[in-house]
Design a protein around this motif. Structure first.
Motif, short mmCIF file in Angstrom:
data_model
loop_
_atom_site.label_atom_id
_atom_site.label_comp_id
_atom_site.label_asym_id
_atom_site.label_seq_id
_atom_site.Cartn_x
_atom_site.Cartn_y
_atom_site.Cartn_z
N GLY A 1 -0.43 -44.21 1.35
CA GLY A 1 0.66 -43.24 1.41
C GLY A 1 0.54 -42.19 0.33
O GLY A 1 0.67 -40.98 0.60
N LEU A 2 0.29 -42.60 -0.90
CA LEU A 2 0.15 -41.64 -1.98
C LEU A 2 -1.11 -40.80 -1.82
O LEU A 2 -1.12 -39.62 -2.16
CB LEU A 2 0.15 -42.35 -3.33
CG LEU A 2 1.51 -42.86 -3.83
CD1 LEU A 2 1.37 -43.55 -5.17
CD2 LEU A 2 2.51 -41.70 -3.93
N ALA A 3 -2.18 -41.40 -1.30
CA ALA A 3 -3.41 -40.63 -1.07
C ALA A 3 -3.14 -39.50 -0.08
O ALA A 3 -3.61 -38.36 -0.28
CB ALA A 3 -4.51 -41.55 -0.54
N SER A 4 -2.38 -39.77 0.98
CA SER A 4 -2.07 -38.75 1.97
C SER A 4 -1.25 -37.62 1.37
O SER A 4 -1.31 -36.48 1.83
CB SER A 4 -1.31 -39.37 3.16
OG SER A 4 0.01 -39.71 2.80
N LEU A 5 -0.50 -37.93 0.33
CA LEU A 5 0.33 -36.92 -0.34
C LEU A 5 -0.50 -36.10 -1.33
O LEU A 5 -0.51 -34.87 -1.28
CB LEU A 5 1.48 -37.61 -1.08
CG LEU A 5 2.39 -36.72 -1.92
CD1 LEU A 5 3.18 -35.76 -1.05
CD2 LEU A 5 3.33 -37.58 -2.77
N VAL A 6 -1.21 -36.79 -2.20
CA VAL A 6 -1.93 -36.11 -3.29
C VAL A 6 -3.04 -35.19 -2.76
O VAL A 6 -3.28 -34.11 -3.29
CB VAL A 6 -2.51 -37.14 -4.28
CG1 VAL A 6 -3.37 -36.45 -5.34
CG2 VAL A 6 -1.38 -37.92 -4.95
N VAL A 7 -3.71 -35.61 -1.68
CA VAL A 7 -4.83 -34.82 -1.17
C VAL A 7 -4.37 -33.47 -0.64
O VAL A 7 -5.17 -32.53 -0.51
CB VAL A 7 -5.61 -35.62 -0.09
CG1 VAL A 7 -4.88 -35.57 1.26
CG2 VAL A 7 -7.04 -35.10 0.04
N GLN A 8 -3.06 -33.31 -0.36
CA GLN A 8 -2.56 -32.02 0.12
C GLN A 8 -2.58 -30.95 -0.96
O GLN A 8 -2.36 -29.77 -0.67
CB GLN A 8 -1.15 -32.18 0.69
CG GLN A 8 -1.04 -33.12 1.87
CD GLN A 8 -2.05 -32.83 2.97
OE1 GLN A 8 -2.26 -31.67 3.33
NE2 GLN A 8 -2.67 -33.87 3.50
N GLY B 1 -7.83 -43.57 -9.57
CA GLY B 1 -7.60 -43.29 -8.15
C GLY B 1 -6.98 -41.92 -7.95
O GLY B 1 -7.37 -41.18 -7.03
N LEU B 2 -6.01 -41.57 -8.79
CA LEU B 2 -5.36 -40.27 -8.70
C LEU B 2 -6.37 -39.15 -8.94
O LEU B 2 -6.40 -38.16 -8.20
CB LEU B 2 -4.22 -40.19 -9.73
CG LEU B 2 -3.41 -38.90 -9.78
CD1 LEU B 2 -2.74 -38.62 -8.45
CD2 LEU B 2 -2.37 -38.98 -10.90
N LEU B 3 -7.23 -39.31 -9.95
CA LEU B 3 -8.24 -38.30 -10.25
C LEU B 3 -9.26 -38.18 -9.12
O LEU B 3 -9.72 -37.07 -8.80
CB LEU B 3 -8.93 -38.62 -11.56
CG LEU B 3 -8.06 -38.52 -12.82
CD1 LEU B 3 -8.83 -38.97 -14.05
CD2 LEU B 3 -7.54 -37.09 -13.00
N LEU B 4 -9.64 -39.30 -8.52
CA LEU B 4 -10.58 -39.25 -7.40
C LEU B 4 -10.01 -38.49 -6.21
O LEU B 4 -10.71 -37.70 -5.57
CB LEU B 4 -10.96 -40.68 -6.98
CG LEU B 4 -11.96 -41.42 -7.86
CD1 LEU B 4 -12.00 -42.90 -7.50
CD2 LEU B 4 -13.35 -40.81 -7.73
N VAL B 5 -8.73 -38.70 -5.91
CA VAL B 5 -8.12 -37.99 -4.79
C VAL B 5 -7.98 -36.51 -5.12
O VAL B 5 -8.15 -35.65 -4.24
CB VAL B 5 -6.76 -38.61 -4.41
CG1 VAL B 5 -6.11 -37.82 -3.28
CG2 VAL B 5 -6.94 -40.06 -3.97
N LEU B 6 -7.68 -36.18 -6.36
CA LEU B 6 -7.65 -34.77 -6.76
C LEU B 6 -9.04 -34.15 -6.61
O LEU B 6 -9.18 -32.99 -6.21
CB LEU B 6 -7.15 -34.63 -8.19
CG LEU B 6 -5.65 -34.89 -8.40
CD1 LEU B 6 -5.31 -34.89 -9.88
CD2 LEU B 6 -4.81 -33.84 -7.66
#
Length: 301
Positions: free
Chosen positions: A90-97, A145-150
């Protein structure tokens, strides 16, 4: 034509739903397959057999190669690694935007344009949402994980710039043929970082459901999604179609909560509201300003 018909609105909604819920599908496939192998298989199925029926788009090979590497090894390689235990779907779908803001930044860097006030406000609002996510990192969502998605969002933005430079082309063929450059790089990265034994074990233990998940990402997410979305963009102004993309993280977080039991505490909802709010400001502010401005020739009151 600017007002979208009900049938076409449903088509756009179907694309957004496929793109949003695909984060849950990714998570299911990662239960069996190493992330870089999963990316290799995804782009392999996007390439074969579609390239036999679609002529290579008339675009420089350097453009095709760059797009394949940025989207394949970059966006999805990093995203899959992140979702392999480092961030929730869920957070991945948000952050990648946040790719929207990376795209704006890259375009400004390449053209020398200056950041407008509404864009700065949009970035700050969304950045506040990311700060909320970063503040609540835990076992299910790590800083890494947050940095990877960014990073995935940044490489997606690079792909957007190359797509724009490619001009008016068949986007499905573009995605298919660019996959030819993504596959060998992803395979070699999987071999080097995950190892042959892990790759073989992943393929052997993959259930029919896992292969359906791989096919879903290749054919539904990539081929159907791009074909339908770009067909809509060819019929309607971008300002009519693109706002629906704001629903991608809504579908992503909702599907993750329903199918995977991902909790939705208040802080996640606040983060989602801030990130989506920033995207909405960036999208709608110019339209609102244009609507509020007096039309050419109208008396100024």
């Amino acid at each position: 034509m600017s007002r979208i018909s009900p049938a076409h609105a449903l088509l756009a909604l179907a694309v957004v739903a496929v793109w949003g819920t695909n984060f849950v599908v990714i998570r299911e496939a990662l239960d069996a397959l190493p992330p870089l192998l999963l990316a290799t298989l995804r782009f392999s199925l996007a390439l074969v057999p579609a390239f036999l029926f679609l002529p290579r788009p008339r675009v420089a090979l350097s453009n095709l190669a760059g797009y394949g590497l940025l989207i394949g090894a970059g966006q999805f390689g990093l995203l899959y690694i992140a979702m392999n235990g480092h961030i929730s779907p869920g957070l991945a779908s948000l952050v990648v935007q946040t790719q929207v803001f990376f795209t704006i930044g890259l375009a400004m860097w390449l053209t020398g344009e200056r950041l407008q006030t509404f864009q700065l406000v949009a970035v700050l609002v969304s950045a506040a949402g990311l700060a909320v996510v970063g503040w609540h990192t835990d076992a299910s969502t790590t800083v890494g994980g947050l940095l990877l998605v960014l990073g995935a969002a940044a490489t997606w933005a690079g792909g957007n710039i190359l797509t724009k430079r490619a001009g008016s082309i068949n986007m499905v063929a573009y995605v298919v043929w660019s996959s030819a450059f993504a596959v060998p790089v992803l395979f070699l990265l999987s071999l080097a970082l995950e190892g042959w034994d892990a790759m073989v074990a992943g393929v052997r233990q993959a259930t029919p459901g896992v292969w359906v998940a791989v096919a879903w990402q290749s054919w539904a997410n990539s081929l159907f999604g791009y074909a339908a979305w770009n067909w809509l963009l060819s019929r309607y102004p971008a300002a009519t179609v693109t706002p629906l993309a704001l629903l991608i993280p809504v579908f992503g977080m909702g599907a993750s909560a329903i199918w995977l039991g991902e909790p939705l505490p208040a802080w996640k909802l606040v983060a989602a509201a801030l990130v989506i709010g920033g995207l909405a400001i960036n999208l709608w502010w110019p339209r609102s300003a244009a609507a509020a401005a007096p039309a050419a020739g109208d008396p100024v009151r």
